[in-house]
Design a protein around this motif. Structure first.
Motif, PDB file in Angstrom:
ATOM      1  N   GLU A 238       0.820  -1.211   0.000  1.00 26.73           N
ATOM      2  CA  GLU A 238       0.000   0.000   0.000  1.00 26.73           C
ATOM      3  C   GLU A 238       0.858   1.267   0.000  1.00 26.73           C
ATOM      4  O   GLU A 238       0.448   2.315   0.510  1.00 26.73           O
ATOM      5  N   PHE A 239       2.062   1.162  -0.589  1.00 26.51           N
ATOM      6  CA  PHE A 239       2.980   2.295  -0.751  1.00 26.51           C
ATOM      7  C   PHE A 239       3.445   2.894   0.574  1.00 26.51           C
ATOM      8  O   PHE A 239       3.866   4.055   0.636  1.00 26.51           O
ATOM      9  N   LYS A 240       3.390   2.106   1.636  1.00 26.04           N
ATOM     10  CA  LYS A 240       3.919   2.576   2.911  1.00 26.04           C
ATOM     11  C   LYS A 240       5.444   2.541   2.850  1.00 26.04           C
ATOM     12  O   LYS A 240       6.038   2.007   1.918  1.00 26.04           O
ATOM     13  N   ALA A 241       6.086   3.119   3.845  1.00 26.06           N
ATOM     14  CA  ALA A 241       7.544   3.059   3.896  1.00 26.06           C
ATOM     15  C   ALA A 241       7.990   1.601   3.891  1.00 26.06           C
ATOM     16  O   ALA A 241       7.384   0.763   4.577  1.00 26.06           O
ATOM     17  N   PRO A 242       9.005   1.260   3.094  1.00 27.43           N
ATOM     18  CA  PRO A 242       9.428  -0.144   3.026  1.00 27.43           C
ATOM     19  C   PRO A 242       9.882  -0.677   4.378  1.00 27.43           C
ATOM     20  O   PRO A 242      10.533   0.026   5.155  1.00 27.43           O
ATOM     21  N   ARG A 243       9.495  -1.910   4.650  1.00 25.64           N
ATOM     22  CA  ARG A 243       9.901  -2.538   5.902  1.00 25.64           C
ATOM     23  C   ARG A 243      11.411  -2.733   5.905  1.00 25.64           C
ATOM     24  O   ARG A 243      11.985  -3.235   4.931  1.00 25.64           O
ATOM     25  N   ARG A 244      12.024  -2.350   6.994  1.00 25.47           N
ATOM     26  CA  ARG A 244      13.480  -2.426   7.092  1.00 25.47           C
ATOM     27  C   ARG A 244      13.961  -3.857   6.843  1.00 25.47           C
ATOM     28  O   ARG A 244      13.491  -4.810   7.473  1.00 25.47           O
ATOM     29  N   GLY A 245      14.897  -4.006   5.909  1.00 19.99           N
ATOM     30  CA  GLY A 245      15.454  -5.316   5.591  1.00 19.99           C
ATOM     31  C   GLY A 245      14.563  -6.179   4.718  1.00 19.99           C
ATOM     32  O   GLY A 245      14.856  -7.358   4.506  1.00 19.99           O
ATOM     33  N   GLY A 246      13.478  -5.594   4.184  1.00 19.77           N
ATOM     34  CA  GLY A 246      12.544  -6.393   3.394  1.00 19.77           C
ATOM     35  C   GLY A 246      12.622  -6.192   1.897  1.00 19.77           C
ATOM     36  O   GLY A 246      12.234  -7.079   1.131  1.00 19.77           O
ATOM     37  N   ALA A 247      13.107  -5.026   1.453  1.00 19.43           N
ATOM     38  CA  ALA A 247      13.236  -4.771   0.013  1.00 19.43           C
ATOM     39  C   ALA A 247      14.367  -5.644  -0.530  1.00 19.43           C
ATOM     40  O   ALA A 247      15.506  -5.551  -0.067  1.00 19.43           O
TER      41      ALA A 247
ATOM     42  N   VAL B 290      17.259 -19.693  -5.082  1.00 23.13           N
ATOM     43  CA  VAL B 290      18.695 -19.975  -5.052  1.00 23.13           C
ATOM     44  C   VAL B 290      19.510 -18.759  -4.615  1.00 23.13           C
ATOM     45  O   VAL B 290      20.701 -18.895  -4.319  1.00 23.13           O
ATOM     46  N   LYS B 291      18.889 -17.595  -4.569  1.00 24.26           N
ATOM     47  CA  LYS B 291      19.636 -16.408  -4.138  1.00 24.26           C
ATOM     48  C   LYS B 291      18.660 -15.332  -3.673  1.00 24.26           C
ATOM     49  O   LYS B 291      17.615 -15.109  -4.292  1.00 24.26           O
ATOM     50  N   THR B 292      19.018 -14.688  -2.579  1.00 27.39           N
ATOM     51  CA  THR B 292      18.270 -13.534  -2.078  1.00 27.39           C
ATOM     52  C   THR B 292      19.263 -12.414  -1.795  1.00 27.39           C
ATOM     53  O   THR B 292      20.245 -12.620  -1.078  1.00 27.39           O
ATOM     54  N   VAL B 293      19.019 -11.266  -2.391  1.00 28.01           N
ATOM     55  CA  VAL B 293      19.874 -10.100  -2.171  1.00 28.01           C
ATOM     56  C   VAL B 293      19.012  -8.994  -1.580  1.00 28.01           C
ATOM     57  O   VAL B 293      18.126  -8.459  -2.251  1.00 28.01           O
ATOM     58  N   VAL B 294      19.263  -8.654  -0.328  1.00 25.74           N
ATOM     59  CA  VAL B 294      18.530  -7.580   0.344  1.00 25.74           C
ATOM     60  C   VAL B 294      19.210  -6.256   0.010  1.00 25.74           C
ATOM     61  O   VAL B 294      20.437  -6.133   0.102  1.00 25.74           O
ATOM     62  N   PHE B 295      18.417  -5.271  -0.389  1.00 20.88           N
ATOM     63  CA  PHE B 295      18.995  -3.967  -0.693  1.00 20.88           C
ATOM     64  C   PHE B 295      19.599  -3.360   0.565  1.00 20.88           C
ATOM     65  O   PHE B 295      18.961  -3.358   1.630  1.00 20.88           O
ATOM     66  N   PRO B 296      20.832  -2.838   0.477  1.00 22.26           N
ATOM     67  CA  PRO B 296      21.437  -2.198   1.655  1.00 22.26           C
ATOM     68  C   PRO B 296      20.595  -1.026   2.134  1.00 22.26           C
ATOM     69  O   PRO B 296      19.953  -0.332   1.342  1.00 22.26           O
ATOM     70  N   ALA B 297      20.621  -0.795   3.431  1.00 24.61           N
ATOM     71  CA  ALA B 297      19.787   0.251   4.027  1.00 24.61           C
ATOM     72  C   ALA B 297      20.062   1.626   3.443  1.00 24.61           C
ATOM     73  O   ALA B 297      19.155   2.457   3.337  1.00 24.61           O
ATOM     74  N   GLU B 298      21.314   1.869   3.007  1.00 25.70           N
ATOM     75  CA  GLU B 298      21.662   3.213   2.534  1.00 25.70           C
ATOM     76  C   GLU B 298      21.021   3.567   1.186  1.00 25.70           C
ATOM     77  O   GLU B 298      20.994   4.742   0.810  1.00 25.70           O
ATOM     78  N   VAL B 299      20.502   2.578   0.453  1.00 26.29           N
ATOM     79  CA  VAL B 299      19.858   2.908  -0.827  1.00 26.29           C
ATOM     80  C   VAL B 299      18.332   2.854  -0.740  1.00 26.29           C
ATOM     81  O   VAL B 299      17.644   3.216  -1.690  1.00 26.29           O
ATOM     82  N   VAL B 300      17.805   2.388   0.398  1.00 18.18           N
ATOM     83  CA  VAL B 300      16.358   2.306   0.582  1.00 18.18           C
ATOM     84  C   VAL B 300      15.923   3.434   1.512  1.00 18.18           C
ATOM     85  O   VAL B 300      16.061   3.351   2.734  1.00 18.18           O
ATOM     86  N   LEU B 301      15.400   4.500   0.916  1.00 18.83           N
ATOM     87  CA  LEU B 301      14.933   5.643   1.680  1.00 18.83           C
ATOM     88  C   LEU B 301      13.518   5.371   2.209  1.00 18.83           C
ATOM     89  O   LEU B 301      12.844   4.457   1.720  1.00 18.83           O
ATOM     90  N   PRO B 302      13.044   6.139   3.182  1.00 23.50           N
ATOM     91  CA  PRO B 302      11.661   5.962   3.637  1.00 23.50           C
ATOM     92  C   PRO B 302      10.645   6.130   2.508  1.00 23.50           C
ATOM     93  O   PRO B 302       9.540   5.590   2.579  1.00 23.50           O
ATOM     94  N   SER B 303      11.031   6.863   1.445  1.00 25.00           N
ATOM     95  CA  SER B 303      10.135   7.105   0.311  1.00 25.00           C
ATOM     96  C   SER B 303      10.346   6.131  -0.837  1.00 25.00           C
ATOM     97  O   SER B 303       9.617   6.184  -1.832  1.00 25.00           O
ATOM     98  N   THR B 304      11.321   5.228  -0.722  1.00 25.62           N
ATOM     99  CA  THR B 304      11.687   4.363  -1.848  1.00 25.62           C
ATOM    100  C   THR B 304      10.583   3.374  -2.197  1.00 25.62           C
ATOM    101  O   THR B 304       9.984   2.737  -1.317  1.00 25.62           O
ATOM    102  N   TYR B 305      10.356   3.246  -3.508  1.00 26.30           N
ATOM    103  CA  TYR B 305       9.483   2.190  -4.027  1.00 26.30           C
ATOM    104  C   TYR B 305      10.210   1.576  -5.224  1.00 26.30           C
ATOM    105  O   TYR B 305      10.153   2.102  -6.334  1.00 26.30           O
ATOM    106  N   VAL B 306      10.932   0.464  -4.977  1.00 28.19           N
ATOM    107  CA  VAL B 306      11.649  -0.185  -6.075  1.00 28.19           C
ATOM    108  C   VAL B 306      10.611  -0.739  -7.051  1.00 28.19           C
ATOM    109  O   VAL B 306       9.637  -1.375  -6.649  1.00 28.19           O
ATOM    110  N   ASN B 307      10.821  -0.490  -8.336  1.00 27.27           N
ATOM    111  CA  ASN B 307       9.736  -0.735  -9.283  1.00 27.27           C
ATOM    112  C   ASN B 307      10.052  -1.750 -10.362  1.00 27.27           C
ATOM    113  O   ASN B 307       9.342  -2.737 -10.520  1.00 27.27           O
ATOM    114  N   ASP B 308      11.073  -1.517 -11.153  1.00 26.71           N
ATOM    115  CA  ASP B 308      11.379  -2.417 -12.263  1.00 26.71           C
ATOM    116  C   ASP B 308      12.879  -2.625 -12.332  1.00 26.71           C
ATOM    117  O   ASP B 308      13.654  -1.868 -11.748  1.00 26.71           O
ATOM    118  N   MET B 309      13.307  -3.646 -13.075  1.00 28.22           N
ATOM    119  CA  MET B 309      14.715  -4.029 -13.048  1.00 28.22           C
ATOM    120  C   MET B 309      15.149  -4.632 -14.381  1.00 28.22           C
ATOM    121  O   MET B 309      14.347  -5.190 -15.126  1.00 28.22           O
TER     122      MET B 309
END
Length: 377
Positions: free
Chosen positions: A122-131, A144-163
């Protein structure tokens, strides 16, 4: 008289192929042969990807609909939780496990499908360690692989969209991810898949931000002026040298050399000078490229898909139809078709004074483009 009518219709269709990009109120003139692949009667989908063997995956972000699973594979035309139902449930104790709210799925051409979890239901601030980015092996259907985005690139306003992925760079490849923030700076996040290190590039640059003065209209009705979305669509040239991107709240396409994005010694000022404005393409959600170097873009104001051939400066409309209502994600399949999700995003209650005007089913469509997917290695 009949012959004149046919000629007039042909002229009108040809003109529509290269029509000026202004908001349209009239019923779309059909162009191209859009084929229905699947329909969805439950939650609203946003993403689609087609693997090198023709398997099709879709996703359903948790924006407010009842979403029992956020990632699915189409099997016999029906959506089945992928890789299983259990992983489609968030783990409150560990945000890195379980899918919280998935925005995109992308097959990498190397036997895996990657899943982009925004961790921002619901476009809330991303849960810490969840993006995170999650890779599933298509042979075993196991993560086979999970890469968590480092905290320094995930802002309270971040919404990762496409890749998009390039396995020619880095020890295990690089992912380019758009931050399509609704309230903060847009950016391109560059993620090293081997080390998990990431950096925000073009953070707040005009090319990754909503276009000043942009006002979209669909079916003759303007979208709310407060709806401003940053960098969203993304595509990679077949040689991996150029990244194309656009803000959702814009009609322009931009590009930047990927070697500069990846180089930590290149300053933001130097990178900004390397950004190219490729002109007006239409208002787009998703972007895609093919092996021949063409770029495809949705045009949500006109229920259309446009194509920019390699070396050309003119966009051509290749598909247009009333059922192509808000073309979202695009994916070129190995069968020579371009697949697209049509999800009526603009008919959600938030855009219509609290009234949900979406008319189910949502659709997965395709149009023949006689092209192959852009390689990733």
């Amino acid at each position: 008289m009949k012959r004149l009518t046919l000629i007039a219709a042909a002229v009108a269709a040809a003109a529509a192929m290269h029509a000026p990009l202004a908001p349209a109120a009239d019923k779309p003139v059909s162009i191209g042969k859009l084929e229905r692949v699947a329909t969805f009667d439950g939650a609203m989908p946003t993403g689609v990807t087609v693997t090198e063997t023709g398997r099709i995956f879709v996703n359903f972000p948790r924006w407010g609909d009842d979403v029992p699973y956020t990632v699915a594979e189409l099997r016999d035309g029906k959506a089945v939780p992928y890789p299983d139902a259990a992983v489609n449930v968030a783990d409150p104790a560990d945000p890195a496990k379980g899918f919280i709210s998935v925005q995109s799925v992308v097959a990498d051409g190397r036997g895996r499908v990657w899943i982009l979890d925004t961790a921002a239901p619901e476009f809330k601030a991303p849960r810490r360690g969840g993006a995170k980015l999650v890779a599933v092996d298509l042979a075993s259907n196991r993560i086979v692989k999970t890469v968590v985005f480092p905290a320094e690139v995930v802002l309270p306003s971040t919404y990762v969209n496409d890749m998009r992925f390039d396995f020619r760079a880095g020890a295990e490849g690089v992912a380019y991810v758009t931050d399509s923030s609704l309230s903060g700076p847009g950016a391109i996040i560059v993620l090293d898949l081997a080390t998990g290190k990431a950096v925000r590039r073009l953070n707040g640059h005009p090319a990754t931000m909503p276009e000043p003065g942009f006002a979209a209209a669909i079916d003759g009705k303007p979208l709310p002026a407060t709806f401003k979305v940053a960098s969203d669509g993304i595509a990679l040239s077949p040689d991996g040298d150029t990244l194309y991107f656009c803000a959702l709240s814009s009609r322009r396409l931009y590009s930047v050399p990927t070697r500069l994005l990846r180089d930590p010694n290149v300053t933001e000022a130097e990178l900004a000078r390397a950004v190219r404005d490729l002109g007006v393409k239409g208002a787009s959600d998703g972007l895609e490229s093919d092996a021949a170097g063409a770029v495809y873009a949705g045009d949500y104001e006109h229920n259309a898909i446009r194509k920019l051939a390699r070396g050309s400066t003119t966009w051509r409309t290749i598909a247009r139809g009333e059922n192509l209502s808000w073309p979202d994600t695009l994916s070129v399949g190995p069968d020579g078709y371009l697949y697209v999700i049509a999800n009526q995003l603009h008919r959600q209650a938030g855009f219509n004074d609290g009234r949900d005007l979406r008319r189910k089913p949502y659709e997965l469509l395709r149009v023949k483009v006689n092209a192959q997917p852009a390689p990733t290695n």
